[in-house]
Design a protein around this motif. Structure first.
Motif, PDB file in Angstrom:
ATOM      1  N   GLY A 262       0.903  -1.285  -0.030  1.00 15.61           N
ATOM      2  CA  GLY A 262       0.025  -0.001   0.061  1.00 15.61           C
ATOM      3  C   GLY A 262       0.873   1.301  -0.084  1.00 15.61           C
ATOM      4  N   PHE A 263       2.017   1.240   0.645  1.00 14.15           N
ATOM      5  CA  PHE A 263       2.790   2.455   0.722  1.00 14.15           C
ATOM      6  C   PHE A 263       3.427   2.607  -0.527  1.00 14.15           C
TER       7      PHE A 263
ATOM      8  N   TRP B 138       0.740   4.139  -2.755  1.00 17.72           N
ATOM      9  CA  TRP B 138       0.711   5.462  -2.342  1.00 17.72           C
ATOM     10  C   TRP B 138       1.813   6.133  -3.001  1.00 17.72           C
ATOM     11  N   GLY B 139       3.217   5.647  -3.109  1.00 19.66           N
ATOM     12  CA  GLY B 139       4.381   6.530  -3.668  1.00 19.66           C
ATOM     13  C   GLY B 139       3.965   6.689  -5.187  1.00 19.66           C
TER      14      GLY B 139
ATOM     15  N   TRP C 164       1.109   7.072  -6.614  1.00 22.07           N
ATOM     16  CA  TRP C 164       0.129   7.860  -6.806  1.00 22.07           C
ATOM     17  C   TRP C 164       0.731   9.431  -6.442  1.00 22.07           C
ATOM     18  N   LYS C 165       1.715   9.677  -5.538  1.00 22.58           N
ATOM     19  CA  LYS C 165       2.325  10.649  -5.305  1.00 22.58           C
ATOM     20  C   LYS C 165       3.463  11.068  -6.502  1.00 22.58           C
TER      21      LYS C 165
ATOM     22  N   GLY D  20       8.597   5.495  -4.693  1.00 22.15           N
ATOM     23  CA  GLY D  20       7.224   4.925  -5.315  1.00 22.15           C
ATOM     24  C   GLY D  20       7.195   3.747  -6.218  1.00 22.15           C
TER      25      GLY D  20
END
Length: 219
Positions: free
Chosen positions: A52-53, A56-57, A59-60, A65
């Protein structure tokens, strides 16, 4: 439930080897201890959080990420969501190591001086020595099996691989003694089935056909 537990342990082992390749061996097996279920839940939770991290990376739009997402994307085909032969293996590291290398490069960017440079050089030297040692073991299947048994003396799976060599050399008593270890209560079900098959072949090779056929029937 048991497949979930074994798959969690296998994937966690592969991920941990990708980040710190210590204790490489062939094959990897697992012992069904009293804490096996709790360990499985904890390992699965850590893997889900890390994945999940990584998402998120991405997505950012962070470079780290993408690197971390690469690691988990490369591991997805060997995550044993659909069961197959091996739960964990060194060859599963080939794809994820590209992401690990990118993570290492990003973490060292602009910092490769002083004690960081010395530490990175020392780590590279240690890893190079470990790589050479592993390559020497892989030149012989017998040596590889011996080293696996020495690295994990309580694991019931490596002795079955070692027993194969003694069976080929007609050293049946030694092969049988190793194969029996696969019937221990802590061994997973697939390991016990493999041990029964190995014992059947050994005993039929020794002329004990009726006993070997009985073992095949139990499988």
């Amino acid at each position: 439930a048991m497949h979930f537990q074994l798959a969690s342990h296998g994937l966690f082992k592969t991920v941990s080897l990708a980040f710190w390749p210590k204790g490489l061996r062939e094959p990897y097996g697992f012992i069904l201890s009293s804490d096996f279920m709790a360990e499985s839940v904890l390992m699965a939770s850590c893997l889900v959080l890390a994945a999940g991290f990584a998402v998120w990376g991405v997505w950012k739009r962070r470079p780290w990420g993408f690197a971390l997402f690469w690691v988990f994307a490369a591991l997805l085909p060997v995550s044993n969501v659909v069961p197959f032969g091996a739960l964990a293996a060194d060859r599963y590291l080939y794809g994820p190591m590209a992401g690990i290398s990118l993570l290492a490069a990003l973490s060292l960017k602009g910092r490769f001086f002083g004690w960081v440079k010395v530490s990175a050089t020392a780590l590279a030297a240690v890893m190079a020595f470990s790589c050479v040692e592993a390559q020497l073991q892989w030149r012989s299947g017998f040596v590889l099996a011996l080293s696996a048994c020495a690295a994990a003396p309580k694991d019931p799976y490596p002795p079955l691989r070692l027993a194969t060599h003694y069976l080929e050399w007609r050293m049946l008593s030694r092969a049988e003694g190793l194969s029996v270890r696969g019937l221990e209560p802590q061994a997973p079900r697939d390991v016990r089935r493999l041990a029964l098959r190995r014992l059947a072949v050994i005993r039929m090779s020794a002329g004990r056909f009726k006993l070997g056929q009985c073992l095949i029937g139990w499988v």
